[in-house]
Each structure stands twice: as C-alpha cells, then as structure tokens.
Design a protein around this motif. Structure first.
Motif, PDB file in Angstrom:
ATOM      1  N   HIS A 131       0.108  13.539  -0.673  1.00 57.46           N
ATOM      2  CA  HIS A 131       1.143  12.538  -0.442  1.00 57.46           C
ATOM      3  C   HIS A 131       2.520  13.118  -0.121  1.00 57.46           C
ATOM      4  O   HIS A 131       3.497  12.359  -0.066  1.00 57.46           O
ATOM      5  CB  HIS A 131       1.239  11.608  -1.655  1.00 57.46           C
ATOM      6  N   TYR A 141      -6.501  13.078   4.073  1.00 57.70           N
ATOM      7  CA  TYR A 141      -6.780  11.788   4.705  1.00 57.70           C
ATOM      8  C   TYR A 141      -8.043  11.852   5.552  1.00 57.70           C
ATOM      9  O   TYR A 141      -8.365  10.955   6.270  1.00 57.70           O
ATOM     10  CB  TYR A 141      -5.596  11.349   5.559  1.00 57.70           C
ATOM     11  N   ASP A 193      -1.461   4.094  -1.675  1.00 66.27           N
ATOM     12  CA  ASP A 193      -2.744   3.796  -1.051  1.00 66.27           C
ATOM     13  C   ASP A 193      -2.570   3.955   0.452  1.00 66.27           C
ATOM     14  O   ASP A 193      -2.671   3.003   1.228  1.00 66.27           O
ATOM     15  CB  ASP A 193      -3.180   2.378  -1.429  1.00 66.27           C
ATOM     16  N   TRP A 194      -2.318   5.197   0.865  1.00 68.03           N
ATOM     17  CA  TRP A 194      -1.948   5.471   2.248  1.00 68.03           C
ATOM     18  C   TRP A 194      -3.186   5.721   3.096  1.00 68.03           C
ATOM     19  O   TRP A 194      -4.044   6.532   2.730  1.00 68.03           O
ATOM     20  CB  TRP A 194      -1.039   6.688   2.320  1.00 68.03           C
ATOM     21  N   THR A 195      -3.259   5.045   4.223  1.00 66.17           N
ATOM     22  CA  THR A 195      -4.353   5.251   5.164  1.00 66.17           C
ATOM     23  C   THR A 195      -3.781   5.394   6.573  1.00 66.17           C
ATOM     24  O   THR A 195      -2.690   4.893   6.861  1.00 66.17           O
ATOM     25  CB  THR A 195      -5.331   4.063   5.149  1.00 66.17           C
ATOM     26  N   ASN A 230      -2.512   2.111   8.279  1.00 69.87           N
ATOM     27  CA  ASN A 230      -1.433   1.284   7.729  1.00 69.87           C
ATOM     28  C   ASN A 230      -0.429   0.938   8.831  1.00 69.87           C
ATOM     29  O   ASN A 230       0.147   1.836   9.452  1.00 69.87           O
ATOM     30  CB  ASN A 230      -0.728   2.032   6.598  1.00 69.87           C
ATOM     31  N   ASP A 255       2.131   1.847  -3.447  1.00 69.64           N
ATOM     32  CA  ASP A 255       1.082   2.222  -4.402  1.00 69.64           C
ATOM     33  C   ASP A 255       0.400   3.542  -4.071  1.00 69.64           C
ATOM     34  O   ASP A 255      -0.596   3.901  -4.713  1.00 69.64           O
ATOM     35  CB  ASP A 255       0.023   1.116  -4.459  1.00 69.64           C
ATOM     36  N   ALA A 293       0.815  -1.208   0.000  1.00 68.20           N
ATOM     37  CA  ALA A 293       0.000   0.000   0.000  1.00 68.20           C
ATOM     38  C   ALA A 293       0.850   1.259   0.000  1.00 68.20           C
ATOM     39  O   ALA A 293       0.516   2.252  -0.667  1.00 68.20           O
ATOM     40  CB  ALA A 293      -0.932  -0.009   1.218  1.00 68.20           C
ATOM     41  N   GLY A 319       0.502   7.119  -8.765  1.00 71.47           N
ATOM     42  CA  GLY A 319      -0.548   7.311  -7.778  1.00 71.47           C
ATOM     43  C   GLY A 319      -0.357   8.509  -6.866  1.00 71.47           C
ATOM     44  O   GLY A 319      -1.221   8.790  -6.030  1.00 71.47           O
TER      45      GLY A 319
END
Length: 595
Positions: free
Chosen positions: A574, A595, A100-102, A105, A98, A95, A568
C-alpha cells in the motif's frame, strides 16, 4: 419509425459514396480538424491551450463520477474517514479509505487519467509553441511547471510511471514505466526552466492572479527535493524562496481563513484549483466535468447543519475527521478550534449566538437580595409579594456560569434561570447561608454523529454558508466557490523545517516551525533531537489537515505500518496505488507489487 428511416437513409448514402470513392478521396484530411503543430500561432491560441492545463485542476472532479484527485490523496490517511451515507455510498472512496485497493477502482483510475491528461496538454504547448512573444515564453514556462506538478503527483502515488516529454501522436504511442529517479530528474529540469521563465507572483495583474509564478515553481522544487531526501537541495531551493518572504510570499495573518475565499490567491498561496459558483440549482445543474463549482465541499460537510457562529450548512458527510486528529492537537493550540471540533466545542460556538439567559431571584419575604454571577454582584430590592421572582440580570452563557445568592437578613433565597437560550436550566434554593451553584448548559448545536464519523467535525474545507450562495433561486449545495490550496507557503515552511532537521540544522528547523506558531500566538518550540522531529510531524498534521499529505508523509517517514496497520495498511503493497487495469491489461504497464 422516423428515427429508423433516417438512419437507414444515412447508411444507404454512405454505401453509395464509399462505392464511388477513390484512394485520393479517402486521404483527404477530416473537415474541422486542427493540427496542433499549426494551431498555436497567436497569443490568444496559446493562452487558450494553457488554460486547458489549469482546467485539469478543477473540471476533472467529475471525470468518472466523483473522482477528485484532492479527495483521493486524502482518503488513506488516519486524519479522515470516508464517511458519507453508508458503506456503499461512493464505493470507490470507501474502498480507498479501507485499503481495499484494486486496479479497477474508478477513483484511482481517474487520478491516473487526470494527471496524464494534464501532462498531455502541457506537452502540446511545449511541443508546438514556436513564437517568441512574452506570452509565448511565459506559456511554455507555465506548461513546464504543470508537467512537473502532475508528475510529482503521479510518482508520489504510483511510483515508477511512464515519462512523456512530448505529446503522444496516436493510440499506440505510449511509453513504458520509467524509474522514479528518472521522473524526478525531468521534474527538476522542468522546474529549473519554469523558475527562469515565470514572473514573480506580484507581477501578475489582478485578473491573472490564478497563474503560477516563479515562487510556485520554487515551492514545488522544495517539495520534490524533500521527497527525494535531497536535504541540501531542498534547503537551497527554500532559501531562494525565503529571500522574498514578506514581499512575494508569506503567511496569511488569520489561520481561521486560510482555506476560505477571502484568502484566495493571497500571500500564502502558490497554487490553487480555482472554482466558482455558477448560479446552479437542482433544475439546471449538470453532473459532468464541465461544472466549475466545488461540489466536493458540499460532499465534505457534516450531514446536519451546525448553527450559531459556526454557520456550517448541512453537507453529505464525506471525509469527516478522526478522533485521532482531534486528540493529536493540544487544547492549548489555537489552531485546534479552526481545524476540528467535538460536540463540546460546537456547543460553545452555538450558544454564544442563541442565549438570552434571564436570572431571577425570590425569597419568603420582601427585602434586598444580592446575587453574584461569575463574581459580578447584582442587588435587587424585592417590593413585590413574597416568593414572586424579580429579574436580577440578563446574560449570555457559554458553557457554565457560577453564582451565589443571599438575602440581607438571612431568609431563604431561590435563584431561577429562564430564557430563550438552548440548553438546560434549573431552580436552586438555599437556606440562610445563601444559594450557591453552577449553571451548566447542554445546548443543541445541531450535531448528529453518523456513518464512519467519530463525534468530531472539520472546520476547514467545509460547508460554511459564507462560501456559497442561495440568492435568486440558487441552490447553496451546488454553488461553493472554495478553492483547493495545492501548494502553500505553510507547506514550504514545513518542508524546509524537515530538510533542515535531516541536515542537522535544528536551529533553522525550529525557526520555520516557530513562524507558523507565531502566526497564532502559540508557544515556540525549543525541542531538540528526536523530540524536534516529532514536533515537525505534529505540525504537519495540524497545518496540513485535509490537504492530502498525511498518508504520503507516513509512507515517506516509514511510519505507515505502525500508524495504519490497524486500518488495513499492508507493508510492501500500500505504499503506492495499483496501476489502473486498463494500463496493465493493454500491456502498457507492469503492475505494482501486491496487486
């Protein structure tokens, strides 16, 4: 049943004791608890506390599963992919790679926790060491260095962060996020104290070479000021360090070995995460933060072994390099083959060790034959029956070999290549003008492209057989002792080159770049203007490959959108990791944008 009865007995006894307790009894301090304010009273206790700070550089790699800060810093860059066995293999790493940061994580949460654990341990030393011995004074300086180091990591990756200058005393003792400028001001203050209180690098005994030095603090100060765009301040800090270049600091002579055990704590190294092999095997290994081997080296090796002189064991395929990294380094740059290899490069290394090429010649009648291999003539007088091959020469072939062949008198000649080498071979025939051709090899070097790879492998921080041990029943995969290099003089030179360029001193900027090029015998740069900035950026990509700087450099330069949007990256989001959800949900911190 026995377990149930035992627990029941404990509960009954607990209730009886509680019923007979007084308030005074309840206020008795817990047995075995050590108060930090009184513990650090001897040099031995103080040093134990300091070692616990160093411990956060290594043991936390298994804090929450696979959770290396060193790996997490690398993953968003365009010089590596996540790799591994597939899209679900170590999902936290996939993640991050890619974008796809949350906030949930585990890799990002662990990054935050590891660094704040480091800050907490540093603050315990700073708060509670009251003696004034040589060890005590040095220990406080070490702690201040590390508080600055961990905050440099935090502010780079998260932006504004809580600033703790004393150790938290309880669960409710927390700070709100402080502006980056305030955090950097504390970093500079701590580094000034560290520079004043730490010994020179070479003043440490051999057993203490792992400790941070005055030069480490100066190197970190150069980084901190560069990241603040304080060009003049970065130059001043660098020139203090450059004054001891060649005695305390410098470049390790062999670029090939700059991340191997042979160069650990050497002249180029200013801070390392220190790992050791511990005679582990699949029967006794533990997957906890108590491990002291660098298991992430195994994680980052190619998924199949690469034979020949490369000597790379099979790994688990994470953090493979990208074709972009490979193509960004000119073929003429000697550093390329020590950084990243494609299949052709690997074949060249492999065949050198395994070839035993036999070249034979035959013709329709007896007589003398002359075979020339890469310009070297071999004369063979055939005394056997016609068309029976005679050995001309044995040779080792790297990737190709040119030849010509003729028989004195002009009869047809056949040239045959055989042997125990790995590759293809053919028989070549010609008429009276002689045989001509090129023998080419396609050796099987063991490389197998896989998930998230781009037909290239790393040759730095990888699974070199020489970096681990399988002796005595040990498992090589579990005994890598390769250290992460966290601050190096090569990084300092690159930071200085950029600072000089931004300050308008292109001569000094080129001088630092050319020190790095001189090490490997690569042509000096004479670039000027924006072309010089491009050179500085390219030099950082090759010199600092796989060291966790690439993504954060792109963010600093404002290049992230242009270079990473296809992967991405979203501008305005980001540039920083999200604040972990446990911090936000508990009301301890606000969230980063997006976020």
């Amino acid at each position: 049943m026995k377990k149930y009865k035992y627990i029941t007995f404990l509960l009954i006894v607990g209730l009886l004791v509680t019923a007979s307790c007084t308030k005074d009894w309840l206020e008795v301090k817990p047995y075995g608890k050590i108060e930090p304010s009184t513990y650090y009273s001897t040099d031995q206790e103080i040093q134990a506390g300091v070692i616990s700070i160093y411990d956060m550089l290594t043991s936390a790699d298994q804090l929450n599963g696979w959770s290396s800060n060193f790996i997490v810093r690398n993953l968003p860059g365009d010089d590596v992919n996540a790799g591994g066995g597939g899209a679900s293999d170590q999902a936290q790493y996939q993640a991050i790679d890619d974008f796809d940061w949350t906030p949930s994580n585990p890799g990002i949460s662990s990054f935050w926790q590891i660094d704040f654990f480091g800050v907490y341990r540093a603050n315990q030393i700073i708060d509670n060491v009251k003696t004034t011995t040589t060890i005590a004074n040095r220990s406080i300086a070490e702690a201040k260095f590390f508080r600055a180091y961990f905050y440099c990591e935090l502010v780079m990756c998260f932006g504004d962060v809580p600033l703790y200058t004393t150790a938290a005393k309880g669960l409710n003792d927390y700070a709100a996020r402080s502006p980056k400028a305030d955090v950097y001001a504390q970093i500079e203050k701590d580094l000034a104290d560290a520079i004043a209180g730490l010994p020179n690098k070479n003043d440490y005994a051999t057993t203490d070479r792992f400790r941070v030095s005055k030069q480490a603090a100066q190197g970190l100060l150069v980084r901190a000021r560069l990241y603040q765009e304080d060009w003049a301040g970065a130059i001043t800090a660098f020139e203090s360090l450059e004054a001891v270049e060649g005695s305390q600091v410098g470049l390790y002579p062999d670029f090939e070995d700059i991340t191997k055990k042979v160069s650990e704590f050497g002249i180029e190294s200013l801070l390392e995460a220190n790992f050791i092999g511990e005679d582990k095997n699949w029967g006794n290994v533990q997957w906890t933060r108590t491990a002291n081997d660098n298991r992430h080296i195994q994680l980052c090796g190619p998924r199949s072994s690469i034979g020949g002189s490369l000597g790379i064991n099979g790994g688990w395929g994470f953090m493979p390099p990208t074709a972009k990294l490979y193509n960004s380094i000119p073929d003429a740059d000697p550093r390329k083959i020590y950084t990243v290899l494609d299949s052709t490069d690997m074949a060249g290394f492999s065949i050198k060790e395994t070839s035993n090429l036999e070249v034979k010649a035959a013709c329709a009648s007896n007589g003398s034959i002359v075979i020339t291999l890469d310009g070297t003539p071999f004369n063979v007088a055939l005394t056997t029956a016609a068309n029976t091959p005679a050995l001309v020469a044995k040779a080792i072939i790297t990737d190709s070999l040119s030849f010509t062949g003729y028989k004195v008198g002009g009869t047809d000649v056949n040239v045959t290549f055989t042997g125990d080498y790995t590759g293809t071979h053919s028989t070549y025939s010609a008429g009276t003008t002689g045989a001509t051709g090129v023998m080419t090899t396609t050796p099987d070097c063991g490389f197998s492209d896989g998930w998230d790879t781009e037909k290239v492998i790393r040759r730095k921080y990888t699974t070199f057989a020489s970096e681990t041990s399988g002796a005595g029943g040990n498992t090589p995969e579990l005994n890598f002792g390769t250290n992460w290099r966290l601050i190096t003089y090569r990084e300092v030179l690159l930071n200085a080159a950029e600072a000089y360029y931004r300050a308008g001193n292109e001569i000094a900027a080129r001088a630092q770049i050319n020190k790095l090029r001189d090490r490997v015998g690569y042509a000096n740069t004479a670039a000027t203007g924006t072309a010089l900035l491009d050179v500085i950026k390219s030099e950082r990509m090759v010199e600092l490959a796989y060291e966790g700087f690439r993504f954060w450099d792109l963010v600093r330069w404002g290049d992230a959108s242009a270079q990473l949007s296809n992967l991405g990256f979203v501008a305005g989001k980001h540039e920083h990791f999200p604040i972990p959800e446990q911090e936000v949900n508990g009301g301890l911190a606000t969230q980063n944008p997006g976020y």
